[in-house]
Design a protein around this motif. Structure first.
Motif, PDB file in Angstrom:
ATOM      1  N   ASP A 272      30.485  15.000  11.649  1.00  0.00           N
ATOM      2  CA  ASP A 272      31.592  14.567  10.788  1.00  0.00           C
ATOM      3  C   ASP A 272      31.671  13.046  10.706  1.00  0.00           C
ATOM      4  N   PHE A 273      31.430  12.375  11.832  1.00  0.00           N
ATOM      5  CA  PHE A 273      31.446  10.914  11.834  1.00  0.00           C
ATOM      6  C   PHE A 273      30.257  10.371  11.049  1.00  0.00           C
ATOM      7  N   HIS A 274      29.092  10.972  11.230  1.00  0.00           N
ATOM      8  CA  HIS A 274      27.900  10.540  10.501  1.00  0.00           C
ATOM      9  C   HIS A 274      28.088  10.714   8.995  1.00  0.00           C
ATOM     10  N   ASP A 275      28.660  11.833   8.593  1.00  0.00           N
ATOM     11  CA  ASP A 275      28.872  12.086   7.162  1.00  0.00           C
ATOM     12  C   ASP A 275      29.887  11.112   6.572  1.00  0.00           C
ATOM     13  N   ALA A 276      30.896  10.746   7.368  1.00  0.00           N
ATOM     14  CA  ALA A 276      31.920   9.818   6.879  1.00  0.00           C
ATOM     15  C   ALA A 276      31.412   8.387   6.830  1.00  0.00           C
ATOM     16  N   HIS A 277      30.464   8.053   7.724  1.00  0.00           N
ATOM     17  CA  HIS A 277      29.993   6.667   7.828  1.00  0.00           C
ATOM     18  C   HIS A 277      28.465   6.625   7.932  1.00  0.00           C
ATOM     19  N   PRO A 278      27.767   7.030   6.885  1.00  0.00           N
ATOM     20  CA  PRO A 278      26.301   7.014   6.933  1.00  0.00           C
ATOM     21  C   PRO A 278      25.721   5.615   7.090  1.00  0.00           C
ATOM     22  N   GLN A 279      26.538   4.593   6.836  1.00  0.00           N
ATOM     23  CA  GLN A 279      26.061   3.215   6.952  1.00  0.00           C
ATOM     24  C   GLN A 279      25.730   2.851   8.401  1.00  0.00           C
ATOM     25  N   VAL A 280      26.312   3.558   9.370  1.00  0.00           N
ATOM     26  CA  VAL A 280      26.002   3.281  10.775  1.00  0.00           C
ATOM     27  C   VAL A 280      24.509   3.451  11.029  1.00  0.00           C
ATOM     28  N   ALA A 281      23.946   4.529  10.524  1.00  0.00           N
ATOM     29  CA  ALA A 281      22.508   4.770  10.700  1.00  0.00           C
ATOM     30  C   ALA A 281      21.689   3.671  10.035  1.00  0.00           C
ATOM     31  N   GLU A 282      22.134   3.214   8.872  1.00  0.00           N
ATOM     32  CA  GLU A 282      21.404   2.166   8.160  1.00  0.00           C
ATOM     33  C   GLU A 282      21.449   0.847   8.928  1.00  0.00           C
ATOM     34  N   VAL A 283      22.592   0.526   9.522  1.00  0.00           N
ATOM     35  CA  VAL A 283      22.710  -0.704  10.301  1.00  0.00           C
ATOM     36  C   VAL A 283      21.807  -0.665  11.528  1.00  0.00           C
ATOM     37  N   MET A 284      21.768   0.485  12.195  1.00  0.00           N
ATOM     38  CA  MET A 284      21.052   0.587  13.463  1.00  0.00           C
ATOM     39  C   MET A 284      19.547   0.762  13.300  1.00  0.00           C
ATOM     40  N   ALA A 285      19.071   1.228  12.154  1.00  0.00           N
ATOM     41  CA  ALA A 285      17.650   1.553  11.987  1.00  0.00           C
ATOM     42  C   ALA A 285      16.719   0.388  12.322  1.00  0.00           C
ATOM     43  N   PRO A 286      16.942  -0.834  11.817  1.00  0.00           N
ATOM     44  CA  PRO A 286      16.011  -1.922  12.158  1.00  0.00           C
ATOM     45  C   PRO A 286      16.049  -2.308  13.634  1.00  0.00           C
ATOM     46  N   VAL A 287      17.197  -2.139  14.282  1.00  0.00           N
ATOM     47  CA  VAL A 287      17.286  -2.421  15.719  1.00  0.00           C
ATOM     48  C   VAL A 287      16.456  -1.406  16.494  1.00  0.00           C
ATOM     49  N   VAL A 288      16.607  -0.131  16.151  1.00  0.00           N
ATOM     50  CA  VAL A 288      15.842   0.935  16.802  1.00  0.00           C
ATOM     51  C   VAL A 288      14.345   0.680  16.643  1.00  0.00           C
ATOM     52  N   ASP A 289      13.947   0.244  15.466  1.00  0.00           N
ATOM     53  CA  ASP A 289      12.518   0.015  15.194  1.00  0.00           C
ATOM     54  C   ASP A 289      11.929  -1.089  16.071  1.00  0.00           C
ATOM     55  N   GLU A 290      12.751  -2.022  16.525  1.00  0.00           N
ATOM     56  CA  GLU A 290      12.264  -3.152  17.322  1.00  0.00           C
ATOM     57  C   GLU A 290      12.151  -2.833  18.815  1.00  0.00           C
ATOM     58  N   LEU A 291      12.668  -1.687  19.233  1.00  0.00           N
ATOM     59  CA  LEU A 291      12.723  -1.375  20.656  1.00  0.00           C
ATOM     60  C   LEU A 291      11.491  -0.622  21.121  1.00  0.00           C
ATOM     61  N   ASP A 292      10.967  -0.999  22.277  1.00  0.00           N
ATOM     62  CA  ASP A 292       9.873  -0.277  22.921  1.00  0.00           C
ATOM     63  C   ASP A 292      10.013  -0.469  24.429  1.00  0.00           C
ATOM     64  N   ASN A 293       9.103   0.099  25.189  1.00  0.00           N
ATOM     65  CA  ASN A 293       9.235   0.041  26.648  1.00  0.00           C
ATOM     66  C   ASN A 293       9.144  -1.381  27.191  1.00  0.00           C
ATOM     67  N   ASP A 294       8.241  -2.193  26.645  1.00  0.00           N
ATOM     68  CA  ASP A 294       8.127  -3.568  27.124  1.00  0.00           C
ATOM     69  C   ASP A 294       9.431  -4.335  26.904  1.00  0.00           C
ATOM     70  N   THR A 295      10.031  -4.137  25.738  1.00  0.00           N
ATOM     71  CA  THR A 295      11.280  -4.831  25.411  1.00  0.00           C
ATOM     72  C   THR A 295      12.402  -4.405  26.335  1.00  0.00           C
ATOM     73  N   ILE A 296      12.591  -3.095  26.514  1.00  0.00           N
ATOM     74  CA  ILE A 296      13.722  -2.637  27.314  1.00  0.00           C
ATOM     75  C   ILE A 296      13.507  -2.947  28.790  1.00  0.00           C
ATOM     76  N   ARG A 297      12.260  -2.946  29.255  1.00  0.00           N
ATOM     77  CA  ARG A 297      12.002  -3.351  30.648  1.00  0.00           C
ATOM     78  C   ARG A 297      12.482  -4.789  30.874  1.00  0.00           C
ATOM     79  N   ALA A 298      12.138  -5.659  29.939  1.00  0.00           N
ATOM     80  CA  ALA A 298      12.532  -7.065  30.076  1.00  0.00           C
ATOM     81  C   ALA A 298      14.051  -7.217  30.054  1.00  0.00           C
ATOM     82  N   LEU A 299      14.725  -6.480  29.188  1.00  0.00           N
ATOM     83  CA  LEU A 299      16.187  -6.549  29.130  1.00  0.00           C
ATOM     84  C   LEU A 299      16.810  -5.975  30.394  1.00  0.00           C
TER      85      LEU A 299
END
Length: 328
Positions: A272-299
């Motif tokens: 219900d939240f996703h359907d009401a605010h599909p823009q959340v997925a659009e905002v987060m997509a490029p961030v998700v694409d930048e994440l990998d194990n090397d990145t999260i290990r460093a963080l």
């Protein structure tokens, strides 16, 4: 009282509430302790002023991931409520199911095994993700956004010097070495992992080696990293995204036969939240694409080794990547 302490107390209250009563309201929450300005993530009119509660579990990586979402959504114009640091997977999951939080990060293997009750993991990352995504939507009305390359699963690690001296890159390389020279088969393992079918005995069956020929030293999971780095064993059981891998310059061996379950991180939210605010997925997509194990290990290492606040670590990474800018 510091902002960090207030956030921790709020999340502890949230966890206690969810443990005591299904569907309880989480009244205590706080905004991010700083403001951010747009970068490549700009204002999204549909999210302006929308209140979004972001939860996380109570370990470093999940907190960092939660703050990445909070920073991104704040830059997009949402009113973020910080509900990170909920104790335990089940409490975090319950908070999402009962509308106490709107989104959180979870792991495909956790969803498949712990939440959905399956016993056999699916070895391929996308297949595991799709199975969880489809089943959780059908049964529970939860939407899993596309998974990231962050895969917090088991592996064996070695020192960089040992890897280079013995040509080690994969778990198959490890087995080859131990078969050629059994004296090098010295393993640091956590007690439960040493005996579980999805642990050391299962690895031995999948890769075809004799556990009886190995020398096993048992440690608490937190001390295995330093024991391996100090040469108390040649091979240590690790979690693939742990920040201590970076701090101790360990090399993670690829699980080339895909024995261990896949635990890719993904954002989960109610339908219900996703359907009401599909823009959340659009905002987060490029961030998700930048994440990998090397990145999260460093963080993770910035938090666990350097002692930095996970919220600040998340913000600084988002600034470095250009997703947001620091507010004046």
């Amino acid at each position: 009282m510091s902002a960090r302490l207030r956030r921790r107390l709020a999340a502890l209250g949230a966890a206690a509430c969810c443990l005591l009563a299904s569907g309880c309201g989480l009244e205590s929450s706080f905004a991010l302790p700083f403001e951010v300005a747009p970068g490549s993530i700009g204002p999204v009119p549909e999210l302006a002023g929308v209140e979004i509660s972001v939860g996380s579990k109570d370990f470093t990586e999940n907190q960092v991931l939660g703050y990445l979402a909070e920073v991104a959504l704040s830059a997009a114009g949402a009113e973020v409520r910080d509900m990170t640091n909920i104790q335990g997977s089940m409490s975090s999951r319950q908070a999402l199911l009962t509308d106490d939080i709107d989104l959180s990060w979870d792991y495909t293997g956790t969803g498949w095994i712990s939440y959905l009750g399956n016993t056999d993991p699916i070895p391929e990352e996308r297949a595991q993700y799709e199975a969880v995504r489809d089943a959780d939507l059908a049964r529970n009305g939860l939407v899993w956004l596309d998974y990231s390359a962050v895969n917090n699963t088991y592996a064996f690690a070695v020192t960089r010097a040992f890897a280079e001296a013995n040509g080690l890159r994969t778990t198959s390389d490890m087995v080859r070495l131990v078969q050629q020279d059994p004296s090098k088969g010295v393993f640091c393992l956590e007690t439960e992992f040493a005996s579980r079918n999805d642990g050391f005995p299962g690895v031995a069956r999948a890769y075809g080696f004799d556990t009886g020929a190995a020398q096993v030293k048992t440690f608490g999971i937190g001390t295995i990293y330093t024991a391996t780095a100090q040469g108390l064993c040649n091979f240590g059981e690790v979690f693939t995204t742990d920040g201590r891998i970076v701090a101790l310059d360990l090399v993670v061996l690829e699980d080339d036969r895909k024995f261990f379950p896949q635990y890719n991180a993904a954002i989960v939210l109610r339908q219900d939240f996703h359907d009401a605010h599909p823009q959340v997925a659009e905002v987060m997509a490029p961030v998700v694409d930048e994440l990998d194990n090397d990145t999260i290990r460093a963080l993770n290492a910035e938090v666990d080794v350097l002692g930095r606040d996970p919220a600040v670590v998340a913000r600084d990474w988002m600034v470095r990547k250009g997703f947001v800018s620091q507010a004046e």
